[in-house]
Enzyme design. Structure first.
Site, PDB file in Angstrom:
ATOM      1  N   HIS A 171       1.348   8.390  -3.224  1.00  0.00           N
ATOM      2  CA  HIS A 171       2.773   8.395  -4.322  1.00  0.00           C
ATOM      3  C   HIS A 171       3.896   8.720  -3.459  1.00  0.00           C
ATOM      4  CE1 HIS A 171       4.961   8.149  -7.678  1.00  0.00           C
ATOM      5  NE2 HIS A 171       4.918   9.231  -8.477  1.00  0.00           N
TER       6      HIS A 171
ATOM      7  N   HIS B 147       3.051  -3.166  -3.183  1.00  0.00           N
ATOM      8  CA  HIS B 147       3.653  -2.109  -4.200  1.00  0.00           C
ATOM      9  C   HIS B 147       2.338  -2.421  -5.107  1.00  0.00           C
ATOM     10  CE1 HIS B 147       6.127  -0.566  -7.133  1.00  0.00           C
ATOM     11  NE2 HIS B 147       6.324   0.175  -5.782  1.00  0.00           N
TER      12      HIS B 147
ATOM     13  N   ASP C 271       9.835   2.777   0.408  1.00  0.00           N
ATOM     14  CA  ASP C 271       9.301   3.581   1.947  1.00  0.00           C
ATOM     15  C   ASP C 271       9.364   3.449   3.295  1.00  0.00           C
ATOM     16  OD1 ASP C 271       8.760   5.808   0.168  1.00  0.00           O
ATOM     17  OD2 ASP C 271       6.552   4.694  -0.121  1.00  0.00           O
TER      18      ASP C 271
HETATM   19  N1  ACO Z   1      -1.244  -3.837   3.876  1.00  0.00           N
HETATM   20  C1  ACO Z   1      -2.294  -4.829   4.721  1.00  0.00           C
HETATM   21  N2  ACO Z   1      -2.756  -5.009   3.700  1.00  0.00           N
HETATM   22  C2  ACO Z   1      -2.707  -4.793   2.521  1.00  0.00           C
HETATM   23  C3  ACO Z   1      -1.619  -3.703   2.341  1.00  0.00           C
HETATM   24  C4  ACO Z   1      -0.977  -3.035   2.902  1.00  0.00           C
HETATM   25  N3  ACO Z   1      -0.170  -2.700   2.787  1.00  0.00           N
HETATM   26  N4  ACO Z   1      -0.643  -3.838   0.785  1.00  0.00           N
HETATM   27  C5  ACO Z   1      -2.034  -4.479  -0.067  1.00  0.00           C
HETATM   28  N5  ACO Z   1      -2.975  -4.568   1.244  1.00  0.00           N
HETATM   29  C6  ACO Z   1      -4.361  -5.804   1.172  1.00  0.00           C
HETATM   30  C7  ACO Z   1      -5.391  -4.948   0.437  1.00  0.00           C
HETATM   31  O1  ACO Z   1      -6.294  -5.097   1.254  1.00  0.00           O
HETATM   32  C8  ACO Z   1      -6.067  -6.143  -0.685  1.00  0.00           C
HETATM   33  O2  ACO Z   1      -7.005  -7.033  -0.160  1.00  0.00           O
HETATM   34  P1  ACO Z   1      -7.803  -7.645  -0.936  1.00  0.00           P
HETATM   35  O3  ACO Z   1      -7.284  -8.203  -1.767  1.00  0.00           O
HETATM   36  O4  ACO Z   1      -8.646  -8.344   0.517  1.00  0.00           O
HETATM   37  O5  ACO Z   1      -8.644  -6.548  -0.761  1.00  0.00           O
HETATM   38  C9  ACO Z   1      -4.507  -6.908  -1.172  1.00  0.00           C
HETATM   39  O6  ACO Z   1      -3.609  -6.438  -0.545  1.00  0.00           O
HETATM   40  C10 ACO Z   1      -4.124  -6.062  -2.898  1.00  0.00           C
HETATM   41  O7  ACO Z   1      -3.455  -5.063  -2.527  1.00  0.00           O
HETATM   42  P2  ACO Z   1      -4.369  -3.338  -3.338  1.00  0.00           P
HETATM   43  O8  ACO Z   1      -4.588  -2.280  -2.630  1.00  0.00           O
HETATM   44  O9  ACO Z   1      -5.643  -4.015  -4.089  1.00  0.00           O
HETATM   45  O10 ACO Z   1      -3.146  -3.245  -4.628  1.00  0.00           O
HETATM   46  P3  ACO Z   1      -2.704  -1.600  -5.056  1.00  0.00           P
HETATM   47  O11 ACO Z   1      -1.766  -2.482  -6.308  1.00  0.00           O
HETATM   48  O12 ACO Z   1      -3.956  -1.508  -5.883  1.00  0.00           O
HETATM   49  O13 ACO Z   1      -1.692  -1.410  -3.844  1.00  0.00           O
HETATM   50  C11 ACO Z   1      -0.356   0.120  -2.425  1.00  0.00           C
HETATM   51  C12 ACO Z   1      -0.337  -1.636  -4.027  1.00  0.00           C
HETATM   52  C13 ACO Z   1      -1.008   1.273  -2.764  1.00  0.00           C
HETATM   53  C14 ACO Z   1       0.602  -0.168  -2.591  1.00  0.00           C
HETATM   54  C15 ACO Z   1      -0.386  -0.701  -1.517  1.00  0.00           C
HETATM   55  O14 ACO Z   1       0.016  -2.306  -1.205  1.00  0.00           O
HETATM   56  C16 ACO Z   1      -0.412  -0.104  -0.218  1.00  0.00           C
HETATM   57  O15 ACO Z   1      -1.895   0.866   0.217  1.00  0.00           O
HETATM   58  N6  ACO Z   1       0.440  -0.335   0.627  1.00  0.00           N
HETATM   59  C17 ACO Z   1       0.763   0.629   2.264  1.00  0.00           C
HETATM   60  C18 ACO Z   1       0.657   2.650   1.382  1.00  0.00           C
HETATM   61  C19 ACO Z   1       2.480   2.182   0.615  1.00  0.00           C
HETATM   62  O16 ACO Z   1       3.480   1.715   1.627  1.00  0.00           O
HETATM   63  N7  ACO Z   1       2.656   2.602  -0.190  1.00  0.00           N
HETATM   64  C20 ACO Z   1       4.009   3.124  -1.064  1.00  0.00           C
HETATM   65  C21 ACO Z   1       3.753   2.579  -2.721  1.00  0.00           C
HETATM   66  S1  ACO Z   1       5.784   1.992  -2.799  1.00  0.00           S
HETATM   67  C22 ACO Z   1       5.719   3.946  -3.496  1.00  0.00           C
HETATM   68  O17 ACO Z   1       4.616   4.935  -4.452  1.00  0.00           O
HETATM   69  C23 ACO Z   1       7.511   5.062  -4.045  1.00  0.00           C
END
Ligand code: ACO
Length: 428
Positions: free
Chosen positions: A267, A307, A363
């Site tokens: 988060h 996101h 972020d």
């Molecule tokens: N880099 C590479 N691949 C990614 C990324 C990333 N940053 N984010 C998502 N993916 C891929 C996943 O591997 C997944 O691939 P798949 O479908 O082949 O398995 C697909 O994209 C979907 O990702 P999920 O994790 O299922 O999406 P979710 O909505 O659950 O997650 C999240 C969102 C947690 C923000 C994710 O994009 C992530 O981990 N990003 C990096 C961390 C980050 O920046 N977090 C800050 C969020 S903003 C906040 O909280 C204020």
């Protein structure tokens, strides 16, 4: 066409008509779908609330596909450029922009609640020299409830307002005290002559000078970052605030819980992860190989990208990117920005990121600004918490006023053993 949903229960052959309101069905309506008279009725199963609206809210609007964020109807881009954090706080709490006199009154109320009880210093002194500032912030916010026992009366509107302005005033003081404790520096009292953000910089950085004069670019950057973080509808920490607050506990205890939710790396911790990632990449030449790893290795992610809600450029990231350049012009360039911009360019042209709709989030650039301001990484979630305090409070107030809300209490699907008889220890 009627706004209803017709469902046939294939277990019984019975058909039900459920009302559709605002694109939702009322989960309680499912309970009339039963296989027998003694059946509890159908429930919705939704771990992590991925498709459940937990409230009606008039505070923040997000359209994740379009990359839109509004506070009380005002686009975030306009507020970031033209408003101030305190004005946005008033807007989020009251629903309308303040008149000049209401704004002056609100500013006066908040600035006159910035001091904390002196015993807070002793409380902080009990922490180890290297205690994480977020842990100290959570604890001292919770401790405030013991200084203001009248806050327990959450049914009185006037009393709630007093606690709201106290919290908006005191959270930056507690945050700055936590930072000074880490550094072994004396605590700095608030300076009511300064702006909200200017005073926060004063409490963080004042040394032996008689009066601290904040750098205007740093002061403005901090104010904009507080605006951008002020609310984001029903996220994890806000849901914690509403959930804990629904027990009618005092707002200090509920806000400490919200702050604890924000402490989690999924988060409030991603901006720190971005800075670590950019440091690890080190030079522009290493970007393509890092992007390749982020695509191929499920354990590596491009931090600050993607996101749960935004499937487009996070509107906050756009504002922060521009802000970063203003800050660097005034305070000196953070060399990591060149790597960040190039990384963004390469990722946004890559099929993997295009197809998965992964764009920079809030972020991606914020950590670079915090770093330029001279703040250590463990303070980043603390800064997020200062801005979000107002959102938590606006949502708490809305929840308490909402006659449809009650104590938050989800159901479960029991998967444990069926009834069995206790066996004494000597017989096991
Ligand atoms: N880099 C590479 N691949 C990614 C990324 C990333 N940053 N984010 C998502 N993916 C891929 C996943 O591997 C997944 O691939 P798949 O479908 O082949 O398995 C697909 O994209 C979907 O990702 P999920 O994790 O299922 O999406 P979710 O909505 O659950 O997650 C999240 C969102 C947690 C923000 C994710 O994009 C992530 O981990 N990003 C990096 C961390 C980050 O920046 N977090 C800050 C969020 S903003 C906040 O909280 C204020």
């Amino acid at each position: 066409m009627a706004d209803t949903l017709t469902v046939t229960d294939n277990r019984t052959g019975k058909t039900y008509e459920l009302a559709v309101t605002d694109g939702t069905i009322n989960a309680m309506d499912l309970r009339k779908i039963r296989v027998s008279d003694d059946d509890f009725g159908l429930m919705a199963y939704d771990p992590a609330y991925k498709n459940t609206a937990s409230c009606r809210s008039a505070i923040t609007y997000i359209d994740g596909d379009q990359g839109i964020l509004h506070y009380r109807g005002y686009p975030i881009e306009q507020l970031a450029v033209q408003s101030s954090f305190l004005e946005c706080s008033y807007l989020l709490l009251k629903g309308e922009l303040p008149s000049p006199s209401a704004m002056a009154r609100f500013r006066h109320e908040v600035t006159h609640h910035t001091l904390v009880h002196e015993n807070t210093r002793e409380l902080l002194d009990g922490f180890r020299y290297d205690a994480h500032p977020m842990g100290m912030l959570i604890s001292t916010i919770a401790a405030l409830s013991t200084f203001y026992p009248e806050a327990q009366n959450v049914t009185n509107e006037e009393n709630r307002w007093l606690q709201i302005v106290r919290l908006i005033g005191k959270v930056p003081t507690l945050a700055a005290y936590a930072y000074r404790h880490r550094r072994g520096l004396p605590y700095v009292y608030p300076d009511n002559e300064l702006s909200y953000s200017g005073n926060f910089l004063n409490m963080l950085f004042k040394m032996t000078e008689r009066t601290y004069v904040p750098n205007p670019a740093a002061e403005r950057a901090l104010d904009v970052l507080f605006i951008l973080h002020a609310d984001h509808e029903q996220n994890c920490s806000t849901s914690a605030m509403r959930g804990v607050g629904s027990s009618r506990v005092d707002p200090y205890s509920a806000l400490a819980a919200a702050c604890a939710a924000l402490y989690g790396p999924l988060h409030g911790g991603a901006n720190e992860a971005v800075v670590r990632m950019l440091n690890e990449i080190g030079t522009k030449d290493n970007i393509p190989s890092f992007v390749k790893r982020a695509k191929e290795d499920k354990n590596v992610r491009l931090m600050g990208f993607g996101h749960r809600v935004y499937k487009n450029y996070d509107p906050r990231a756009k504002v922060i990117k521009e802000l970063a350049y203003d800050v660097f012009e005034a305070l000196g360039k953070n060399p990591l920005i060149d790597i960040a911009v190039e990384l963004e360019r390469i990722a946004l042209e890559d099929d993997y990121f295009i197809q998965k709709k992964l764009y920079p989030n809030v972020d991606f650039y914020s950590g670079l600004i915090y770093q330029a301001l001279g703040l250590p990484m463990d303070m980043y979630p603390v800064l997020f918490a200062i801005g979000r305090t107002v959102g938590w409070l606006a949502q708490w107030e809305e929840m308490l006023r909402d006659p449809e809300q009650a104590i938050s209490r989800p159901r479960q699907i029991y998967t444990g053993p069926a009834i069995r008889d206790y066996v004494p220890l000597s017989e096991r």
